[in-house]
Design an enzyme around this catalytic site. Structure first.
Site, mmCIF file in Angstrom:
data_model
loop_
_atom_site.group_PDB
_atom_site.id
_atom_site.type_symbol
_atom_site.label_atom_id
_atom_site.label_comp_id
_atom_site.label_asym_id
_atom_site.label_seq_id
_atom_site.Cartn_x
_atom_site.Cartn_y
_atom_site.Cartn_z
ATOM 1 N NE ARG A 39 -2.481 -1.255 3.879
ATOM 2 C CZ ARG A 39 -2.470 -1.624 5.019
ATOM 3 N NH1 ARG A 39 -3.508 -1.173 5.172
ATOM 4 N NH2 ARG A 39 -1.555 -1.638 5.684
ATOM 5 C CB VAL A 61 -4.105 -8.350 -0.837
ATOM 6 C CG1 VAL A 61 -2.853 -7.647 -1.397
ATOM 7 C CG2 VAL A 61 -3.715 -7.558 0.697
ATOM 8 C CE1 TYR A 151 -2.993 -12.282 11.395
ATOM 9 C CE2 TYR A 151 -2.795 -14.357 13.310
ATOM 10 C CZ TYR A 151 -2.229 -13.293 11.964
ATOM 11 O OH TYR A 151 -1.410 -13.606 11.658
ATOM 12 C CE LYS A 155 -2.969 -14.675 8.197
ATOM 13 N NZ LYS A 155 -1.974 -14.532 7.241
ATOM 14 C CB THR A 186 7.629 -8.827 11.856
ATOM 15 O OG1 THR A 186 6.504 -9.141 12.628
ATOM 16 C CG2 THR A 186 8.167 -10.462 11.266
#
Length: 253
Positions: A39, A61, A151, A155, A186
């Site tokens: 983005r 996406v 979430y 997944k 991360t």
């Protein structure tokens, strides 16, 4: 040995940072031409300047027309042989405070983003000598965690999609698999640590221990470990591997 043909064109969504950037860089080092989509143009451009990729496309996406436009532009430069559907977001909330909008956000990016990406590349990929699709899911696609039900549901949907499509594509030259990292070092997990600190009053070290306890090795996974798994799945030697959800999680599952 990766076994990647040197003419391979790999497309990585969410490739500007974190796991996606590491995957892009690993594929580039293995000889692929790499296009990253995300983005934020500035983030993508930094990855290219650092040598992690060759080309960029700007799209969310969850925005199917924009994503298909960016992928069409990338494919016009060179047909796409490898798709790594990595883009994702995570939000936490107790189930009774997880409203429809939260569930929609998790599904739109984490699941429908994968669907949109695959639908954009698959028609031409099937006509290529070989095709590799890898979805970056999560251990949350293989088990439950509290306070992230939306979430986890998204997944799980990704893993189900991979298993179903592998059967549809079994007689073609295209394989599709998922990698399912545990908590990985991360900026996304750094945000989770900040959230734990804010909500519980724990120190950063205590919050890190809370996340690391899920991994029997007592640590966070590194992006490079995830990227190496993706590289193997994209190689010639993994031609018989399809429909799998491979946990990169230190024995958590």
């Amino acid at each position: 040995m990766s076994g990647l043909p040197h003419s391979s064109h790999a497309l990585v969504t969410g490739g500007g940072r974190g796991i996606g950037r590491e995957i892009a860089a690993t594929l580039a080092r293995a000889g692929a031409t790499v296009t990253i989509i995300g983005r934020q143009r500035a983030t993508l451009d930094r990855a290219v300047r650092a040598g992690a990729a060759h080309f960029v496309g700007v799209a969310d996406v969850a925005d199917r027309p924009a994503l298909h436009g960016a992928i069409t532009e990338a494919a016009a430069r060179q047909p796409i042989d490898i798709l790594v559907a990595n883009a994702g977001i995570a939000e936490s909330a107790p189930f009774m405070k997880s409203d429809a909008a939260l569930f929609a956000r998790m599904m739109d990016v984490n699941f429908m983003g994968v669907v949109h990406s695959i639908q954009a590349v698959l028609p031409s990929m099937r006509d290529r000598p070989r095709g590799r699709i890898v979805a970056v899911a999560s251990t949350a696609g293989l088990k439950g965690y509290p306070y992230v039900s939306a979430y986890v549901a998204a997944k799980h949907a990704v893993v189900g999609l991979v298993r179903s499509l592998a059967l549809e594509l079994a007689t073609t030259n295209v394989t599709i698999n998922a990698v399912c990292p545990g908590f990985t070092d991360t900026d996304l997990v750094a945000g989770t640590i900040d959230n734990i600190m804010k909500k519980t009053g724990r120190s950063r070290e205590q919050a890190m221990i809370e996340l690391s306890r899920h991994n029997p090795q007592g640590r966070l996974i590194t992006p490079a470990e995830v990227a190496d798994s993706v590289l193997w799945l994209c190689g010639e030697a993994a031609g018989a591997i399809t429909g799998q959800a491979i946990a990169v999680a230190g024995g958590e599952l």
